[in-house]
Write a protein that holds these residues in place. Structure first.
Motif, PDB file in Angstrom:
ATOM      1  N   ARG A 179      31.507  23.853  33.947  1.00  0.00           N
ATOM      2  CA  ARG A 179      31.784  25.296  33.971  1.00  0.00           C
ATOM      3  C   ARG A 179      33.285  25.608  33.901  1.00  0.00           C
ATOM      4  O   ARG A 179      33.674  26.749  33.692  1.00  0.00           O
ATOM      5  N   THR A 192      37.289  32.878  24.275  1.00  0.00           N
ATOM      6  CA  THR A 192      36.628  31.890  25.142  1.00  0.00           C
ATOM      7  C   THR A 192      35.312  32.450  25.682  1.00  0.00           C
ATOM      8  O   THR A 192      34.274  31.770  25.642  1.00  0.00           O
ATOM      9  N   CYS A 207      36.463  26.030  32.152  1.00  0.00           N
ATOM     10  CA  CYS A 207      36.773  26.225  30.717  1.00  0.00           C
ATOM     11  C   CYS A 207      38.255  26.319  30.433  1.00  0.00           C
ATOM     12  O   CYS A 207      38.641  26.569  29.296  1.00  0.00           O
ATOM     13  N   GLU A 214      31.703  30.840  24.829  1.00  0.00           N
ATOM     14  CA  GLU A 214      30.931  30.238  25.929  1.00  0.00           C
ATOM     15  C   GLU A 214      29.675  31.050  26.256  1.00  0.00           C
ATOM     16  O   GLU A 214      28.662  30.489  26.627  1.00  0.00           O
ATOM     17  N   ILE A 270      31.165  30.726  34.035  1.00  0.00           N
ATOM     18  CA  ILE A 270      32.319  30.005  33.476  1.00  0.00           C
ATOM     19  C   ILE A 270      33.566  30.336  34.301  1.00  0.00           C
ATOM     20  O   ILE A 270      33.713  31.447  34.803  1.00  0.00           O
ATOM     21  N   ARG A 285      39.777  24.325  27.497  1.00  0.00           N
ATOM     22  CA  ARG A 285      39.230  24.792  26.209  1.00  0.00           C
ATOM     23  C   ARG A 285      39.854  26.153  25.851  1.00  0.00           C
ATOM     24  O   ARG A 285      40.097  26.464  24.695  1.00  0.00           O
ATOM     25  N   GLN A 286      40.075  26.940  26.894  1.00  0.00           N
ATOM     26  CA  GLN A 286      40.675  28.274  26.729  1.00  0.00           C
ATOM     27  C   GLN A 286      42.061  28.173  26.051  1.00  0.00           C
ATOM     28  O   GLN A 286      42.395  28.980  25.191  1.00  0.00           O
TER      29      GLN A 286
END
Ligand code: NCD
Length: 360
Positions: free
Chosen positions: A281, A142, A283, A146, A261, A286-287
């Protein structure tokens, strides 16, 4: 005797090997079809003695997407463990049915013990309050996706830094890169364990410890939030006093960098207000998806290494200093009390990293 490669601690992999895993995960993301039969005919056993949602399901889904199969248990009470079976016996049985194991256990060092008895790769999916290397790989993929690099980052860890195994593993991993600074944000009672502070100091990594998130915020490139680990506390009163030490909300985000992030291994309890979820910001979801891709890369790599005969170097261990950490697997299961000599001259339990009584 040559031993198969495992992932018990994040430092079992060199920074180059982690770089290769990240590259492989990026390839998988860009062309998943290419890997859809990469582990065909192979079986992953998930042995989860502690609760899990993300980690177990992402291992399962990772193996399925590689064309392999999955077996195992998600509740030790439904396995022979409830009849008193020790880890060493369980894994020798599972080795007859599977090609690779992912194990989560409440005792520190349990996957390490397992690795002593079998010759298939074993992955530590979280051992007590000690380590969680596959969450670290998830966090690193991640960070890479990012921020584009592992160098020159100021990383804030916030919350339960004492018992948060994801924090311990990520700090060990990131401390190996150039220009990394750590800001540890926690109440006094939940500061990082002493052994980790020593390791970080030895690496020459810059770090500060603070008690306020506001103070840290403007410096950070990465903010790693964590839950206070209720299940590791001996006293409910202490947990209740500390559980809401930090709550990240939009007013606190005002002083953060625009490209900072926010990561969180999840589950979230109360430490990030829901309003933060829609900030670009944030995450943490998504992580979770990155966790599946990096675990695909890991399973594929460990199985390939075994086939190619890529083994570990023999470790030099001396025996017979019993560990006094009641959370260590060697305290409750009949295993050889092994230690390793740490850089600071102390002898550390190989299972849980506790500093053992003798020095020198
Ligand atoms: C973490 C864990 O189990 O240590 N969760 C996870 O694996 N994603 C973090 C936690 O439970 O707080």
């Amino acid at each position: 005797m040559a031993k198969v490669r495992n992932l018990l601690e994040i430092t079992d992999f060199s920074t180059e090997e982690i770089g290769d895993l990240v590259d492989l995960a990026l390839n998988i993301i860009s062309d998943p079809k290419l890997y859809s039969e990469a582990c065909k005919g192979k079986k992953l056993a998930t042995l989860f003695y502690e609760p899990s949602t993300r980690t177990r399901l992402s291992f399962t889904s990772a193996m399925m997407e590689l064309g392999g199969n999955v077996l195992g248990f998600s509740d030790a009470a439904a396995s022979s463990v409830s009849k008193g079976e020790v880890v060493a016996d369980t894994v020798r049985v599972v080795e007859c049915f599977a090609d690779i194991i992912a194990m989560r256990h409440s005792k520190e060092g349990a996957p390490w013990v397992a690795s002593q008895y079998i010759s298939i790769p074993i992955i530590n999916a979280g051992d007590g309050g000690h380590s969680h290397p596959t969450q670290t790989l998830t966090d690193m993929l991640t960070i890479y996706r990012e921020k584009g690099s592992f160098d020159n980052l100021t990383i804030g860890f916030c919350g339960d830094l004492l018992y948060g195994r994801t924090v311990h593993s990520l700090a060990k991993a990131m401390g190996r890169y150039k220009g990394i600074k750590f800001v540890f944000i926690s109440p006094k009672e939940l500061r990082i364990p002493a052994y980790l502070r020593t390791d970080i100091q030895k690496k020459g990594c810059e770090f500060i410890e603070v008690e306020s998130i506001e103070e840290a915020m403007p410096m950070l490139d990465v903010l790693y939030m964590t839950r206070v680990q209720k299940e590791r506390f001996d006293s409910e009163e202490v947990y209740n006093r500390l559980k809401d030490s930090f709550i990240l909300d939009m007013p606190k985000m005002q002083s953060a960098k625009e490209d900072m992030i926010i990561l969180h291994p999840l589950p979230r309890v109360n430490e990030i207000a829901y309003e933060v979820d829609s900030d670009p910001r944030a995450c943490y979801f998504r992580q979770v998806l990155n966790g599946k891709y990096i675990r695909m890369a890991l399973i594929y790599t460990l199985l390939r290494w075994k086939e190619e005969g890529k083994f570990c170097d023999e470790e030099s261990q001396t025996r017979e200093i019993p560990c006094q950490n009641p959370r260590c697997i060697s305290y409750t299961e009949r295993v050889q009390p092994l230690y390793r000599q740490a850089d600071d001259g102390t002898k550390r339990c190989v299972y849980c990293d506790a500093v053992l009584a003798e020095k020198g």
